[in-house]
Design an enzyme around this catalytic site. Structure first.
Site, PDB file in Angstrom:
ATOM      1  N   VAL A  36       0.864  -1.174   0.000  1.00 47.96           N
ATOM      2  CA  VAL A  36       0.000   0.000   0.000  1.00 47.96           C
ATOM      3  C   VAL A  36       0.907   1.233   0.000  1.00 47.96           C
ATOM      4  O   VAL A  36       1.701   1.421   0.926  1.00 47.96           O
ATOM      5  CB  VAL A  36      -0.938   0.009   1.229  1.00 47.96           C
ATOM      6  CG1 VAL A  36      -1.875   1.199   1.170  1.00 47.96           C
ATOM      7  CG2 VAL A  36      -1.720  -1.308   1.324  1.00 47.96           C
ATOM      8  N   TYR A  37       0.805   2.030  -1.060  1.00 49.73           N
ATOM      9  CA  TYR A  37       1.674   3.196  -1.239  1.00 49.73           C
ATOM     10  C   TYR A  37       0.944   4.475  -0.868  1.00 49.73           C
ATOM     11  O   TYR A  37      -0.261   4.607  -1.107  1.00 49.73           O
ATOM     12  CB  TYR A  37       2.143   3.292  -2.689  1.00 49.73           C
ATOM     13  CG  TYR A  37       3.160   2.231  -3.035  1.00 49.73           C
ATOM     14  CD1 TYR A  37       4.516   2.464  -2.876  1.00 49.73           C
ATOM     15  CD2 TYR A  37       2.756   0.988  -3.519  1.00 49.73           C
ATOM     16  CE1 TYR A  37       5.452   1.491  -3.187  1.00 49.73           C
ATOM     17  CE2 TYR A  37       3.684   0.016  -3.831  1.00 49.73           C
ATOM     18  CZ  TYR A  37       5.025   0.273  -3.667  1.00 49.73           C
ATOM     19  OH  TYR A  37       5.953  -0.687  -3.976  1.00 49.73           O
TER      20      TYR A  37
END
Length: 176
Positions: A36-37
């Site tokens: 998850v960026y």
């Protein structure tokens, strides 16, 4: 610590797996990862070529900061810091409260192969395809590491051009 790596698209990952086996290299592990960026409120990581990632995998949760990429021969190098956290969800809530914005989520299945100080990873990335990453962590011998990576790629029958963009960049580009 500097991560020097080269990534290549491989249409037939089983051929690379067979070459590794012929060299006596066995799989060290296999896992699913959800990355998850986030993007910062005070600067655009897309413009500064940085990354902030929360990785969920079979071993736990790791937060990673990656600095801007530097090309070294046919590989890339970048500063990387990792921190294990007890709760990814709590950390993501903290990021959200601080104004960080969710950028994208990358899903992949990875196979890890260890060759002394070299890690070879075979990746099946959702919506993108199959890839090989060859990585060496070094304290500053970037060119030597890049040269070694090139030799290993040839030994494994990888002949395509190296890919300098991250999976995140590839996924975001595909969405546009």
């Amino acid at each position: 610590m500097i991560e020097v790596e080269a990534k290549f698209a491989v249409p037939d990952i089983s051929r690379v797996r067979d070459r590794l086996s012929l060299q006596g290299v066995r799989m060290a592990g296999r896992q699913q990862e959800r990355d998850v960026y986030y993007n910062a409120p005070h600067r655009d990581f897309g413009e500064t070529d940085e990354a902030l990632r929360v990785r969920y995998d079979d071993t736990g949760v790791t937060v990673t900061y990656k600095g801007p990429k530097v090309l070294v021969g046919s590989a890339k190098a970048r500063e990387e810091f990792n921190l294990a956290v007890a709760s990814g969800e709590t950390f993501e809530t903290i990021l959200s409260r601080l104004g960080f914005r969710h950028a994208a989520t990358v899903l992949k299945v990875r196979e890890f192969y260890e060759m002394d100080d070299v890690t070879v990873t075979l990746d099946d990335v959702a919506s993108l395809g199959t890839f090989i990453e060859i990585e060496i962590l070094t304290e500053g011998n970037n060119e030597e590491a890049a040269d070694r990576i090139g030799v290993i790629a040839k030994e494994l029958g990888v002949d395509g051009p190296p890919i300098y963009t991250s999976y995140l960049e590839m996924l975001l580009s595909k969405r546009q």
